[in-house]
Design a protein around this motif. Structure first.
Motif, PDB file in Angstrom:
ATOM      1  N   THR A   1     -39.607 -54.128 -95.098  1.00 30.57           N
ATOM      2  CA  THR A   1     -40.053 -55.526 -94.824  1.00 30.57           C
ATOM      3  C   THR A   1     -40.232 -55.701 -93.388  1.00 30.57           C
ATOM      4  N   GLY A   2     -39.282 -55.173 -92.506  1.00 30.63           N
ATOM      5  CA  GLY A   2     -39.281 -55.056 -91.155  1.00 30.63           C
ATOM      6  C   GLY A   2     -40.519 -54.438 -90.495  1.00 30.63           C
ATOM      7  N   ALA A   3     -41.169 -53.743 -91.097  1.00 34.69           N
ATOM      8  CA  ALA A   3     -42.373 -53.149 -90.716  1.00 34.69           C
ATOM      9  C   ALA A   3     -43.591 -53.674 -91.025  1.00 34.69           C
ATOM     10  N   LYS A   4     -43.546 -54.630 -91.392  1.00 35.11           N
ATOM     11  CA  LYS A   4     -44.820 -55.514 -91.823  1.00 35.11           C
ATOM     12  C   LYS A   4     -45.188 -56.490 -90.744  1.00 35.11           C
TER      13      LYS A   4
ATOM     14  N   THR B   1     -46.669 -51.586 -86.402  1.00 37.50           N
ATOM     15  CA  THR B   1     -46.077 -52.990 -86.126  1.00 37.50           C
ATOM     16  C   THR B   1     -45.380 -52.922 -84.652  1.00 37.50           C
ATOM     17  N   ALA B   2     -44.645 -51.968 -84.426  1.00 39.32           N
ATOM     18  CA  ALA B   2     -43.962 -51.667 -83.266  1.00 39.32           C
ATOM     19  C   ALA B   2     -44.760 -51.884 -81.722  1.00 39.32           C
ATOM     20  N   LEU B   3     -46.026 -51.258 -81.995  1.00 37.17           N
ATOM     21  CA  LEU B   3     -46.901 -51.291 -80.989  1.00 37.17           C
ATOM     22  C   LEU B   3     -47.510 -52.788 -80.924  1.00 37.17           C
ATOM     23  N   ALA B   4     -48.033 -53.246 -82.050  1.00 34.18           N
ATOM     24  CA  ALA B   4     -48.270 -54.322 -82.009  1.00 34.18           C
ATOM     25  C   ALA B   4     -47.460 -55.412 -81.337  1.00 34.18           C
ATOM     26  N   GLY B   5     -46.273 -55.576 -81.473  1.00 36.53           N
ATOM     27  CA  GLY B   5     -45.274 -56.251 -81.070  1.00 36.53           C
ATOM     28  C   GLY B   5     -45.010 -56.119 -79.645  1.00 36.53           C
ATOM     29  N   LEU B   6     -44.972 -54.876 -79.277  1.00 35.69           N
ATOM     30  CA  LEU B   6     -44.807 -54.427 -77.687  1.00 35.69           C
ATOM     31  C   LEU B   6     -46.067 -55.293 -76.939  1.00 35.69           C
ATOM     32  N   ALA B   7     -47.053 -54.812 -77.538  1.00 39.08           N
ATOM     33  CA  ALA B   7     -48.301 -55.351 -76.784  1.00 39.08           C
ATOM     34  C   ALA B   7     -48.424 -56.689 -76.947  1.00 39.08           C
ATOM     35  N   LEU B   8     -48.055 -57.337 -77.869  1.00 38.94           N
ATOM     36  CA  LEU B   8     -48.330 -58.897 -77.936  1.00 38.94           C
ATOM     37  C   LEU B   8     -47.078 -59.499 -76.829  1.00 38.94           C
ATOM     38  N   GLY B   9     -46.023 -58.869 -77.025  1.00 37.17           N
ATOM     39  CA  GLY B   9     -45.078 -59.622 -75.846  1.00 37.17           C
ATOM     40  C   GLY B   9     -45.164 -59.278 -74.548  1.00 37.17           C
ATOM     41  N   PHE B  10     -45.820 -58.086 -74.466  1.00 37.60           N
ATOM     42  CA  PHE B  10     -46.269 -57.821 -72.814  1.00 37.60           C
ATOM     43  C   PHE B  10     -47.208 -58.787 -72.458  1.00 37.60           C
ATOM     44  N   ALA B  11     -48.403 -58.996 -73.306  1.00 37.68           N
ATOM     45  CA  ALA B  11     -49.424 -60.014 -72.979  1.00 37.68           C
ATOM     46  C   ALA B  11     -49.069 -61.063 -72.720  1.00 37.68           C
ATOM     47  N   THR B  12     -48.067 -61.678 -73.613  1.00 34.00           N
ATOM     48  CA  THR B  12     -47.423 -62.991 -73.060  1.00 34.00           C
ATOM     49  C   THR B  12     -46.813 -63.083 -72.027  1.00 34.00           C
ATOM     50  N   ALA B  13     -45.781 -62.270 -71.633  1.00 36.28           N
ATOM     51  CA  ALA B  13     -45.015 -62.137 -70.343  1.00 36.28           C
ATOM     52  C   ALA B  13     -45.891 -61.714 -69.307  1.00 36.28           C
ATOM     53  N   PHE B  14     -46.904 -61.132 -69.345  1.00 32.55           N
ATOM     54  CA  PHE B  14     -47.848 -61.050 -68.271  1.00 32.55           C
ATOM     55  C   PHE B  14     -48.551 -62.343 -68.047  1.00 32.55           C
ATOM     56  N   LEU B  15     -48.891 -63.129 -68.799  1.00 29.16           N
ATOM     57  CA  LEU B  15     -49.534 -64.461 -68.576  1.00 29.16           C
ATOM     58  C   LEU B  15     -48.546 -65.297 -67.909  1.00 29.16           C
TER      59      LEU B  15
END
Length: 361
Positions: free
Chosen positions: A142-145, A207-221
């Motif tokens: 469930t956490g991998a979705k 999922t892990a890469l997508a989460g890290l990338a999205l969080g990174f992009a958000t904090a970068f902004l």
């Protein structure tokens, strides 16, 4: 077999004797409902009858199928489930449903507490406090979705963490770690490595890469838009890398995997894992957005150290708890997968540890 009252979460009750009763309640008690075609009757009955002190009852028997309820044994329940799956493999239209059992109440019997010599000598393949492999799989899968909830929580936790560190607010940073959904994909990857499930491993990685990338992009902004307070202790602390960082991440990953393996709530250990991952990830992006390349790289080393350590600790815990696939061929593949992953992660951890000691200390 005992007659008695069985209390389930949904209040499923079977009436029994009201005189002299015995009550037992354990958080790990489980009941299995087995539906199988009538052709498999002799095969399934043979397994259940051969299992010492097993409580099972035929609920319904028709012309085409049988419904059986089984109270899973306290020890080695995984072995029983695997044996039933192996015997049912040639048949179609069968199903195993496992639910938690809150209590078992029934008449006392003379042999209720007798332990045979065979039981004393028996050594279960898996720790009796460990949840079934199938139960753990459902939890981590469930956490991998990747879904809208995961994406929204990732964005919100990154914004809260970035603003909290920039304002040097510990309470706000803790709040960000509570809502960060980072535990799921990391544990799913470690569990998939332990059982050799390549498909789940790939899904968890994406999922892990997508989460890290999205969080990174958000904090970068956030780093681009908001003025960065370089003196903020909450930000500066994410650029300090030491051996204590490795120990913290190892403890976080081990605690998270142990909680999942025992079927315990993972909310608190999820916060521990988020401590190791979310603030460093946000710090990397914020420093990069502010043009502070050196500080961003130091935070990046901390983030990499924590990711590697969490994965190593969780894989070791799953291995030590005896979690492995059902068939011999799958076990051989899973063993190779675990060895390769541990070798890769271990090599990376040694390299980063050397970097910390020689260069960054």
């Amino acid at each position: 077999m005992r007659a008695g009252v069985l209390v389930l979460p949904d209040a499923l009750v079977h009436a029994g004797s009201e005189s002299e009763t015995r009550s037992e309640s354990r958080p790990d008690m489980r009941m299995m409902f087995l539906t199988h075609p009538i052709d498999a009757k002799s095969a399934i009955s043979g397994i259940l009858k051969d299992w010492d002190s097993l409580d099972w009852t035929v609920i319904e028997a028709g012309e085409e199928r049988m419904d059986v309820r089984v109270i899973l044994p306290e020890t080695d329940s995984q072995k029983l489930v695997d044996a039933l799956q192996a015997r049912l493999a040639p048949f179609k239209n069968w199903r195993l449903d496992i639910v938690p059992l809150e209590a078992s109440i029934g008449p006392k019997t003379e042999d209720a507490d007798i332990t045979t010599e065979k039981d004393k000598k028996h050594k279960p393949e898996q720790d009796p406090e460990t949840a079934l492999r199938e139960e753990i799989y459902e939890d981590v899968a469930t956490g991998a979705k990747i879904n809208s909830t995961f994406l929204i929580l990732t964005v919100l936790s990154a914004i809260v963490a970035a603003l909290g560190m920039n304002a040097n607010s510990v309470a706000v940073v803790i709040g960000a770690m509570v809502i960060a959904p980072l535990l799921g994909p990391l544990l799913a990857f470690s569990f998939a490595s332990s059982i050799g499930d390549v498909e789940l491993m790939g899904k968890a990685s994406r999922t892990a890469l997508a989460g890290l990338a999205l969080g990174f992009a958000t904090a970068f902004l956030v780093g681009l838009i908001a003025p960065i307070h370089l003196e903020s202790p909450e930000l500066i602390s994410r650029t300090v890398v030491g051996l204590d960082s490795v120990v913290l991440a190892l403890a976080s990953g081990g605690a998270a995997a142990l909680s999942v393996a025992r079927g315990l709530p993972t909310t608190l250990v999820g916060v521990m894992v988020a401590v190791a991952l979310l603030p460093p990830s946000a710090a990397v992006a914020m420093y990069l957005g502010a043009g502070e390349i050196g500080l961003s790289l130091r935070a990046g080393v901390l983030l990499a150290t924590n990711i590697i350590s969490v994965n190593i600790a969780s894989m070791l815990v799953f291995a030590l708890r005896g979690i492995r696939p059902r068939t011999w061929l799958e076990r051989r593949s899973a063993k190779r997968s675990t060895q390769i992953n541990l070798a890769v992660w271990g090599g990376l951890l040694l390299a980063i540890t050397a970097l910390i000691v020689i260069v960054l200390a």
